[in-house]
Design a protein around this motif. Structure first.
Motif, PDB file in Angstrom:
ATOM      1  N   MET A 196     -13.195  18.762 -15.990  1.00  0.00           N
ATOM      2  CA  MET A 196     -11.888  18.135 -16.165  1.00  0.00           C
ATOM      3  C   MET A 196     -12.005  16.997 -17.184  1.00  0.00           C
ATOM      4  O   MET A 196     -13.007  16.299 -17.209  1.00  0.00           O
ATOM      5  N   ARG A 197     -10.947  16.817 -17.998  1.00  0.00           N
ATOM      6  CA  ARG A 197     -10.988  15.739 -19.000  1.00  0.00           C
ATOM      7  C   ARG A 197     -10.731  14.391 -18.320  1.00  0.00           C
ATOM      8  O   ARG A 197      -9.903  14.301 -17.409  1.00  0.00           O
ATOM      9  N   ARG A 198     -11.403  13.376 -18.776  1.00  0.00           N
ATOM     10  CA  ARG A 198     -11.272  12.083 -18.114  1.00  0.00           C
ATOM     11  C   ARG A 198      -9.976  11.369 -18.517  1.00  0.00           C
ATOM     12  O   ARG A 198      -9.455  11.555 -19.611  1.00  0.00           O
ATOM     13  N   ASN A 199      -9.491  10.594 -17.566  1.00  0.00           N
ATOM     14  CA  ASN A 199      -8.354   9.685 -17.797  1.00  0.00           C
ATOM     15  C   ASN A 199      -7.054  10.379 -18.199  1.00  0.00           C
ATOM     16  O   ASN A 199      -6.224   9.801 -18.897  1.00  0.00           O
ATOM     17  N   GLN A 200      -6.854  11.613 -17.751  1.00  0.00           N
ATOM     18  CA  GLN A 200      -5.608  12.333 -18.049  1.00  0.00           C
ATOM     19  C   GLN A 200      -4.592  12.180 -16.916  1.00  0.00           C
ATOM     20  O   GLN A 200      -3.421  12.509 -17.101  1.00  0.00           O
ATOM     21  N   VAL A 201      -5.064  11.721 -15.769  1.00  0.00           N
ATOM     22  CA  VAL A 201      -4.203  11.586 -14.586  1.00  0.00           C
ATOM     23  C   VAL A 201      -4.447  10.197 -14.000  1.00  0.00           C
ATOM     24  O   VAL A 201      -5.560   9.669 -14.079  1.00  0.00           O
ATOM     25  N   ALA A 202      -3.389   9.617 -13.432  1.00  0.00           N
ATOM     26  CA  ALA A 202      -3.514   8.255 -12.909  1.00  0.00           C
ATOM     27  C   ALA A 202      -2.852   8.117 -11.536  1.00  0.00           C
ATOM     28  O   ALA A 202      -1.910   8.843 -11.212  1.00  0.00           O
ATOM     29  N   VAL A 203      -3.357   7.160 -10.778  1.00  0.00           N
ATOM     30  CA  VAL A 203      -2.705   6.744  -9.531  1.00  0.00           C
ATOM     31  C   VAL A 203      -1.610   5.751  -9.908  1.00  0.00           C
ATOM     32  O   VAL A 203      -1.884   4.736 -10.553  1.00  0.00           O
ATOM     33  N   VAL A 204      -0.366   6.072  -9.513  1.00  0.00           N
ATOM     34  CA  VAL A 204       0.754   5.178  -9.824  1.00  0.00           C
ATOM     35  C   VAL A 204       1.425   4.618  -8.570  1.00  0.00           C
ATOM     36  O   VAL A 204       2.317   3.784  -8.654  1.00  0.00           O
ATOM     37  N   GLY A 205       0.962   5.113  -7.410  1.00  0.00           N
ATOM     38  CA  GLY A 205       1.474   4.565  -6.154  1.00  0.00           C
ATOM     39  C   GLY A 205       0.354   4.575  -5.138  1.00  0.00           C
ATOM     40  O   GLY A 205      -0.420   5.533  -5.080  1.00  0.00           O
ATOM     41  N   ALA A 206       0.243   3.506  -4.368  1.00  0.00           N
ATOM     42  CA  ALA A 206      -0.820   3.438  -3.360  1.00  0.00           C
ATOM     43  C   ALA A 206      -0.401   2.463  -2.281  1.00  0.00           C
ATOM     44  O   ALA A 206       0.049   1.350  -2.588  1.00  0.00           O
ATOM     45  N   ALA A 207      -0.525   2.883  -1.041  1.00  0.00           N
ATOM     46  CA  ALA A 207      -0.196   1.979   0.058  1.00  0.00           C
ATOM     47  C   ALA A 207      -0.815   2.473   1.351  1.00  0.00           C
ATOM     48  O   ALA A 207      -1.049   3.674   1.522  1.00  0.00           O
ATOM     49  N   GLU A 208      -1.068   1.522   2.232  1.00  0.00           N
ATOM     50  CA  GLU A 208      -1.488   1.856   3.588  1.00  0.00           C
ATOM     51  C   GLU A 208      -0.253   1.777   4.500  1.00  0.00           C
ATOM     52  O   GLU A 208       0.824   1.360   4.051  1.00  0.00           O
ATOM     53  N   THR A 209      -0.445   2.146   5.760  1.00  0.00           N
ATOM     54  CA  THR A 209       0.652   1.998   6.709  1.00  0.00           C
ATOM     55  C   THR A 209       1.003   0.518   6.862  1.00  0.00           C
ATOM     56  O   THR A 209       0.179  -0.364   6.611  1.00  0.00           O
ATOM     57  N   THR A 210       2.234   0.263   7.287  1.00  0.00           N
ATOM     58  CA  THR A 210       2.720  -1.107   7.435  1.00  0.00           C
ATOM     59  C   THR A 210       1.794  -1.891   8.356  1.00  0.00           C
ATOM     60  O   THR A 210       1.482  -3.044   8.104  1.00  0.00           O
ATOM     61  N   GLU A 211       1.363  -1.224   9.428  1.00  0.00           N
ATOM     62  CA  GLU A 211       0.401  -1.841  10.339  1.00  0.00           C
ATOM     63  C   GLU A 211      -0.883  -1.021  10.347  1.00  0.00           C
ATOM     64  O   GLU A 211      -0.835   0.200  10.233  1.00  0.00           O
ATOM     65  N   LEU A 212      -2.004  -1.699  10.525  1.00  0.00           N
ATOM     66  CA  LEU A 212      -3.305  -1.043  10.700  1.00  0.00           C
ATOM     67  C   LEU A 212      -3.934  -1.603  11.958  1.00  0.00           C
ATOM     68  O   LEU A 212      -3.702  -2.755  12.299  1.00  0.00           O
ATOM     69  N   GLY A 213      -4.734  -0.790  12.619  1.00  0.00           N
ATOM     70  CA  GLY A 213      -5.473  -1.315  13.773  1.00  0.00           C
ATOM     71  C   GLY A 213      -5.070  -0.596  15.036  1.00  0.00           C
ATOM     72  O   GLY A 213      -5.429   0.547  15.243  1.00  0.00           O
ATOM     73  N   VAL A 214      -4.307  -1.285  15.874  1.00  0.00           N
ATOM     74  CA  VAL A 214      -3.785  -0.645  17.068  1.00  0.00           C
ATOM     75  C   VAL A 214      -2.271  -0.557  16.885  1.00  0.00           C
ATOM     76  O   VAL A 214      -1.586  -1.576  16.811  1.00  0.00           O
ATOM     77  N   VAL A 215      -1.764   0.669  16.747  1.00  0.00           N
ATOM     78  CA  VAL A 215      -0.341   0.881  16.474  1.00  0.00           C
ATOM     79  C   VAL A 215       0.227   1.815  17.543  1.00  0.00           C
ATOM     80  O   VAL A 215       0.361   3.021  17.342  1.00  0.00           O
ATOM     81  N   PRO A 216       0.555   1.232  18.711  1.00  0.00           N
ATOM     82  CA  PRO A 216       0.978   2.086  19.825  1.00  0.00           C
ATOM     83  C   PRO A 216       2.425   2.552  19.723  1.00  0.00           C
ATOM     84  O   PRO A 216       2.886   3.317  20.563  1.00  0.00           O
ATOM     85  N   PRO A 264       5.942   0.925 -12.383  1.00  0.00           N
ATOM     86  CA  PRO A 264       5.880  -0.545 -12.229  1.00  0.00           C
ATOM     87  C   PRO A 264       4.459  -1.089 -12.082  1.00  0.00           C
ATOM     88  O   PRO A 264       4.193  -2.217 -12.493  1.00  0.00           O
ATOM     89  N   ARG A 265       3.557  -0.312 -11.486  1.00  0.00           N
ATOM     90  CA  ARG A 265       2.193  -0.822 -11.245  1.00  0.00           C
ATOM     91  C   ARG A 265       1.264  -0.448 -12.389  1.00  0.00           C
ATOM     92  O   ARG A 265       1.471   0.552 -13.063  1.00  0.00           O
ATOM     93  N   LYS A 266       0.201  -1.235 -12.503  1.00  0.00           N
ATOM     94  CA  LYS A 266      -0.849  -0.947 -13.475  1.00  0.00           C
ATOM     95  C   LYS A 266      -1.491   0.405 -13.126  1.00  0.00           C
ATOM     96  O   LYS A 266      -1.977   0.584 -12.005  1.00  0.00           O
ATOM     97  N   PRO A 267      -1.500   1.376 -14.056  1.00  0.00           N
ATOM     98  CA  PRO A 267      -2.085   2.680 -13.729  1.00  0.00           C
ATOM     99  C   PRO A 267      -3.593   2.574 -13.485  1.00  0.00           C
ATOM    100  O   PRO A 267      -4.274   1.779 -14.125  1.00  0.00           O
ATOM    101  N   VAL A 268      -4.056   3.378 -12.545  1.00  0.00           N
ATOM    102  CA  VAL A 268      -5.498   3.467 -12.278  1.00  0.00           C
ATOM    103  C   VAL A 268      -5.898   4.917 -12.576  1.00  0.00           C
ATOM    104  O   VAL A 268      -5.425   5.850 -11.913  1.00  0.00           O
ATOM    105  N   TYR A 269      -6.720   5.079 -13.605  1.00  0.00           N
ATOM    106  CA  TYR A 269      -7.005   6.411 -14.126  1.00  0.00           C
ATOM    107  C   TYR A 269      -8.147   7.091 -13.365  1.00  0.00           C
ATOM    108  O   TYR A 269      -9.090   6.431 -12.923  1.00  0.00           O
ATOM    109  N   ILE A 270      -8.018   8.425 -13.280  1.00  0.00           N
ATOM    110  CA  ILE A 270      -9.072   9.242 -12.682  1.00  0.00           C
ATOM    111  C   ILE A 270     -10.048   9.579 -13.808  1.00  0.00           C
ATOM    112  O   ILE A 270      -9.757  10.394 -14.682  1.00  0.00           O
TER     113      ILE A 270
END
Lengths: 137, 379
Positions: free
Chosen positions: B1-21, B224-230
């Protein structure tokens, strides 16, 4: 309430010879007739060269302690902690998971590379498990 | 695969982490997905590619209301999400889809809407491992450790230092589950789980999730976010049975996936500013440092115990605190990817100054599978 039972293997057509072997007091492995590769777990072809011409043979039952953990918690049903879960390297080459009997389940007693020999533990009238104990002499 | 042709443009975890009952596993997927979509400034209808593990793509897509034209349900354990990134990058490059959402979530602690793991009695694992008393990852994953220690002269203190150093990183992360400092003695005096490993050398068990959105690098500039390339990717599998690994002195899957990713990225080890090595248990960073070729395995224990991977060290490793201290829902790979993306965006709580290349290495099962992603923030 009955005591929780140790996990019981259910043979398949490809593994039946192995479980017939342990019941008869034999540890059975397979060897490729084409390339002589010895392998485990059982399957009706050679995972090294893909030949379907393979033979079942009785292994020596000798081996050594390759690695292990001494499990404290959580304990599997039917086991009283602490107990060792071992991987044994057989003289013929393959490795298998097993338990070590006739030996304290301690780091001091369970020395890596110690020589082992197979023993057989009947779970019921159908299934016998291969286990290992320190080799005599 | 060619480098830097695809990027992460969105990234997030769940609103809560840990114990989420208060949320099921499926809802945690949705929570992570909606957070990532908001992060990318997208609408749900913009997503045309979808990947997830354990839950099926149809389950999560239907719940979210996504109508994809490309899906990937690769489910090889905790590194599935590294494989999804690799597959998604290939799919975007091939023109199969434009915008891929990858989700992970697990109600690992609260066990709400989560199917229990079971080993069928007629599987090879059920016949040749389960009868000997394995019961969950703590009884299986550490089985190679004593052989590894003997081969390379690794000490119990060095394996304890892994947990100590990662707790230092966790202390800098407000969302980390465990933040109180610990010492080598604390680790070696903690409750025995499966000798040689004690409680503090085993991962946490928590609830949570995360999601990533990938698109082509050309489109990524408009987000809107700074791209992070694969920059590079690798993957492999070995065996679902830890007893059947080729050797306990290394992981064949690691040694395949890692070098593939480095080669594709065209980087040397000295180029790596930031490193994540999936740490379900304390030996994994040692296997990873050796198998990825950072140093001979013999040197890995000393390297960590000497402080080279701690805050301020020359190779910052597991900067969120890792599976040992940040969070571990059962399949930790997504959280390692999230931390790599944060570091490349420059917004991590324990930010590595001027980091430009991040390597994120995952494991699935008990050394059963592996995936490696090299990220960069420079195209």
């Amino acid at each position: 309430m009955a005591e929780p039972q140790r996990a019981r293997p259910k043979p398949t057509p490809e593994t039946q010879h192995f479980w017939d072997g342990t019941k008869a007091g034999e540890l059975r492995l397979q060897r490729c007739d084409a390339c002589a590769h010895v392998y485990f777990p059982p399957r009706p072809f050679c995972p090294s060269c893909a030949s379907r011409k393979v033979s079942i043979f009785k292994a020596s039952g000798k081996g050594f302690l390759y690695s292990y953990v001494i499990n404290h918690r959580p304990a599997a049903p039917g086991f009283t902690p602490p107990y060792a879960i071992a991987v044994v390297e057989l003289a013929e080459g393959p490795r298998m998971m097993s338990n070590i009997i006739d030996c304290p389940q301690t780091p001091e007693a369970l020395e890596l590379d110690m020589k082992l020999e197979v023993a057989f533990q009947a779970l019921d009238d159908k299934i016998t498990l291969p286990v290992f104990r320190p080799a005599k002499g | 695969m060619r480098r830097n042709q695809v990027a992460v443009v969105g990234a997030a975890e769940t609103t809560e982490l840990g114990v989420v009952p208060n949320a099921s596993q499926l809802q945690l997927h949705a929570d992570a997905a909606l957070n990532a979509i908001a992060d990318a400034g997208l609408k749900l209808s913009d997503i045309d590619g979808f990947a997830t593990a354990v839950e099926t793509p149809q389950q999560v897509c239907h719940y979210l209301g996504i109508k994809p034209t490309w899906v990937d349900g690769t489910s090889v354990g905790g590194c599935s999400f590294m494989l999804h990134v690799r597959h998604a990058a290939a799919a975007i490059e091939a023109g199969l889809c434009k915008t891929v959402l990858i989700t992970h979530a697990e109600s690992g602690k609260s066990m709400i809407g989560k199917a229990p793991r079971s080993i069928p009695a007629d599987s090879l694992q059920g016949q040749f491992e389960a009868p000997f008393g394995v019961y969950g990852p703590p009884s299986m994953f550490p089985i190679p450790v004593l052989r590894f220690m003997k081969t390379y002269g690794i000490t119990h203190e060095q394996l304890a230092a892994v947990a100590v150093v990662q707790r230092e990183w966790a202390a800098k992360n407000p969302r980390a589950m465990m933040k109180d400092p610990i010492t080598v003695a604390d680790v070696l005096n903690s409750r025995m789980i499966a000798y040689p490993f004690r409680l503090l050398q085993c991962c946490l068990v928590t609830d949570g999730g995360g999601a990533l959105i990938l698109t082509s690098a050309d489109r990524a500039r408009d987000f809107p976010r700074k791209p992070v390339y694969i920059m590079g990717t690798g993957e492999s599998v070995e065996t679902p049975m830890v007893s059947q690994m080729e050797t306990f002195n290394s992981s064949r899957a690691f040694k395949t996936a890692g070098p593939l990713a480095f080669k594709e990225a065209g980087i040397a080890h000295k180029d790596v500013d930031h490193l994540m090595i999936y740490d379900a248990f304390a030996h994994l960073p040692l296997f990873g440092l050796g198998d990825l070729g950072f140093m001979p395995h013999e040197e890995t224990g000393k390297f960590i115990a000497d402080g080279n991977t701690r805050p301020g060290g020359k190779l910052p490793l597991n900067t969120n605190g890792g599976g040992l201290s940040y969070m571990h829902s059962g399949m930790y790979g997504m959280y390692a990817l999230q931390e790599s993306v944060r570091q490349m965006r420059g917004i991590a709580p324990a930010q590595v100054p001027n980091a430009k290349i991040s390597v994120c290495h995952g494991v699935g099962g008990m050394f059963a599978a592996s995936g490696t992603i090299v990220f960069t923030n420079e195209r």
